[in-house]
Design an enzyme around this catalytic site. Structure first.
Site, PDB file in Angstrom:
ATOM      1  N   LYS A 195     -80.197  -3.174 -10.541  1.00  0.00           N
ATOM      2  CA  LYS A 195     -81.566  -2.587  -9.561  1.00  0.00           C
ATOM      3  C   LYS A 195     -81.019  -1.719  -8.484  1.00  0.00           C
ATOM      4  O   LYS A 195     -81.227  -2.215  -7.481  1.00  0.00           O
ATOM      5  CB  LYS A 195     -82.319  -4.160  -9.338  1.00  0.00           C
ATOM      6  CG  LYS A 195     -83.804  -3.688  -8.611  1.00  0.00           C
ATOM      7  CD  LYS A 195     -84.732  -3.049  -9.720  1.00  0.00           C
ATOM      8  CE  LYS A 195     -86.017  -2.564  -8.829  1.00  0.00           C
ATOM      9  NZ  LYS A 195     -86.812  -1.930  -9.728  1.00  0.00           N
ATOM     10  N   ASP A 227     -85.826  -2.734 -14.700  1.00  0.00           N
ATOM     11  CA  ASP A 227     -87.175  -2.645 -15.182  1.00  0.00           C
ATOM     12  C   ASP A 227     -87.285  -1.733 -16.344  1.00  0.00           C
ATOM     13  O   ASP A 227     -88.022  -2.023 -17.360  1.00  0.00           O
ATOM     14  CB  ASP A 227     -88.129  -2.562 -13.871  1.00  0.00           C
ATOM     15  CG  ASP A 227     -87.851  -1.419 -13.105  1.00  0.00           C
ATOM     16  OD1 ASP A 227     -86.682  -0.789 -13.416  1.00  0.00           O
ATOM     17  OD2 ASP A 227     -88.530  -0.782 -12.358  1.00  0.00           O
ATOM     18  N   ASP A 251     -80.211 -13.131 -18.062  1.00  0.00           N
ATOM     19  CA  ASP A 251     -81.202 -14.578 -18.609  1.00  0.00           C
ATOM     20  C   ASP A 251     -82.445 -13.980 -19.051  1.00  0.00           C
ATOM     21  O   ASP A 251     -82.638 -14.195 -20.302  1.00  0.00           O
ATOM     22  CB  ASP A 251     -81.376 -15.337 -17.290  1.00  0.00           C
ATOM     23  CG  ASP A 251     -82.287 -16.555 -17.885  1.00  0.00           C
ATOM     24  OD1 ASP A 251     -81.939 -17.099 -18.832  1.00  0.00           O
ATOM     25  OD2 ASP A 251     -83.102 -16.804 -16.811  1.00  0.00           O
ATOM     26  N   ASP A 255     -83.644 -13.275 -23.362  1.00  0.00           N
ATOM     27  CA  ASP A 255     -84.802 -13.926 -23.894  1.00  0.00           C
ATOM     28  C   ASP A 255     -85.431 -12.784 -24.597  1.00  0.00           C
ATOM     29  O   ASP A 255     -86.234 -12.845 -25.845  1.00  0.00           O
ATOM     30  CB  ASP A 255     -85.605 -14.711 -23.021  1.00  0.00           C
ATOM     31  CG  ASP A 255     -85.288 -16.005 -22.931  1.00  0.00           C
ATOM     32  OD1 ASP A 255     -84.170 -16.550 -23.164  1.00  0.00           O
ATOM     33  OD2 ASP A 255     -86.172 -16.816 -22.730  1.00  0.00           O
TER      34      ASP A 255
HETATM   35  C1  IPM Z   1     -80.021 -19.882 -20.575  1.00  0.00           C
HETATM   36  C2  IPM Z   1     -81.040 -20.844 -20.072  1.00  0.00           C
HETATM   37  C3  IPM Z   1     -80.418 -21.452 -18.826  1.00  0.00           C
HETATM   38  C4  IPM Z   1     -80.004 -20.437 -17.686  1.00  0.00           C
HETATM   39  C5  IPM Z   1     -81.174 -22.638 -17.870  1.00  0.00           C
HETATM   40  C6  IPM Z   1     -81.546 -23.723 -18.831  1.00  0.00           C
HETATM   41  C7  IPM Z   1     -80.467 -22.808 -16.712  1.00  0.00           C
HETATM   42  O1  IPM Z   1     -82.172 -20.349 -19.827  1.00  0.00           O
HETATM   43  O2  IPM Z   1     -78.778 -20.334 -20.725  1.00  0.00           O
HETATM   44  O3  IPM Z   1     -80.247 -18.733 -20.612  1.00  0.00           O
HETATM   45  O4  IPM Z   1     -81.113 -19.719 -16.982  1.00  0.00           O
HETATM   46  O5  IPM Z   1     -78.932 -19.739 -17.593  1.00  0.00           O
HETATM   47 MG    MG Z   2     -82.339 -18.408 -20.434  1.00  0.00          MG
END
Ligand code: IPM
Ligand code: MG
Length: 361
Positions: A195, A227, A251, A255
């Site tokens: 960023k 973003d 992180d 996801d």
């Molecule tokens: C991940 C998880 C962890 C993180 C949490 C559980 C602390 O979300 O491994 O991605 O944020 O790193």
């Molecule tokens: Mg995570």
């Protein structure tokens, strides 16, 4: 060879998915002539229940003495679990952060691959994912917001919270080097995500990444704002080969990347330091809502075990055998509920573990 492995079963679905990964590892041992020493380690809620804290120094010491650690997942439902009545530094997640820091696991590799067989589970339009995609997210794991000073206090009568985001050039350089090394073994393209239009830490990130790139003339480097990256992941996921980014962005983006592969239950990960040691865990969480029902998808954990054989033990043939077995079982039409689609055969956690173990050749 004898493999000395630490095992953190953890919380929620952790014990169920680790059980299946060990089943598959044991089968690999039978077929390829390896034996294992499994050292059970407590972390997260499971450790709080016994020791009152999420990770003891003794457990860290045992983990350090292992060649690698295989982990399920930690944490519970913050709305109902007593673990979340404790102060933040004593909650399950603090154990995970502590082990990452104590073992210097700065390089987190999160591969996101769309399997041909799972095209149907991908929420994106088919024309966007035609031919599949295969990206590696390289997330910095021991710096940034996760490990900065934080405090909550009254400032002029107003409750105020602060989290510090710090990176030094050495922390950036070592993860960038890892990313370029990995890109050399893949499609030689690094997209570094930051960023830099707002944050100083990102401007330093960009500068250091550009310096590292000079040593890798064959690798194409592109910078992308975080973003925009979030948008590009759902607009054109095929453009990514290696994504290099800092802790918090990684992180969030990992996801998102996992969701477009069809299910977070499919995503393996490896957290490495500068030795052969690694902590291997599925990218997904402990899913307390489905824990104990025998329906969790163990594939991410099984694929994490494959990464462990590859990175910590240099057992490439054995790792290939696991990955091929997973592909075969998917090809044969077996699915856990999270990746179930019409015309396929739904199986539970233990059944898919058995099928994958049977397919180890
Ligand atoms: C991940 C998880 C962890 C993180 C949490 C559980 C602390 O979300 O491994 O991605 O944020 O790193
Ligand atoms: Mg995570």
């Amino acid at each position: 060879m004898e493999l000395n492995i630490g095992v953190i079963r953890g919380d929620g679905i952790g014990p169920e998915i680790v059980f299946e990964a060990i089943k598959v590892l044991n089968k690999v041992g039978e077929v390829y002539g390896h034996t294992y020493k499994y050292n059970e380690l407590l972390m997260g809620g499971a450790s709080i229940d016994v020791h009152g804290i999420p990770l003891t120094d003794e457990t860290v010491a045992i983990a350090k003495s292992c060649d690698a650690v295989l982990m399920g997942s930690i944490g519970g439902d913050a709305k109902v679990s007593p673990w979340y009545k404790l102060e933040p530094s004593k909650r399950p997640e603090a154990g995970l952060l502590k082990i990452r820091k104590e073992l210097n696991l700065f390089a987190n590799l999160r591969p996101a691959v769309l399997y041909d067989e799972l095209k149907g589970a991908c929420p994106l339009k088919e024309e966007l994912t035609e031919g599949g995609f295969d990206m590696m997210i390289m997330r910095e794991l021991t710096g940034g917001l996760y490990f900065g000073n934080r405090e909550t206090k009254q400032v002029d009568g107003v409750l105020t919270a602060k989290d510090e985001l710090t990176y030094n050039e050495n922390e950036i350089r070592r993860i960038a080097i890892r990313a370029f090394d990995i890109a050399m073994k893949r499609n030689k393209k690094v997209i570094s995500v930051d960023k830099a239009n707002v944050l100083d830490s990102s401007r330093l990130w960009r500068k250091v990444v550009e310096e590292v790139a000079i040593d890798y003339p064959e690798v194409t480097l592109e910078h992308m704002l975080v973003d925009n990256c979030a948008m590009q992941l759902v607009k054109n996921p095929k453009q990514f080969d290696v994504i290099l980014t800092e802790n918090m962005f990684g992180d969030i983006l990992s996801d998102e990347a996992s969701m477009i592969t069809g299910s977070i239950g499919m995503l393996a990960s490896a957290s490495l330091n500068d030795t052969k040691f690694g902590l291997y865990e599925p990218s997904g969480g402990s899913a307390p809502d489905i824990a104990g029902k025998g329906i969790a998808n163990p594939i991410a954990t099984i694929l994490s075990a494959a990464m462990m054989l590859r990175f910590s033990f240099d057992l490439d043939k054995e790792a290939d055998a696991i990955e091929n077995a997973v592909s075969q079982v998917l090809k044969d039409g077996y699915r856990t509920i999270d990746i179930m689609s019409e015309g396929k055969t739904q199986v539970n956690t233990a059944e898919i573990g058995n099928l994958i173990a049977e397919n180890i050749k």
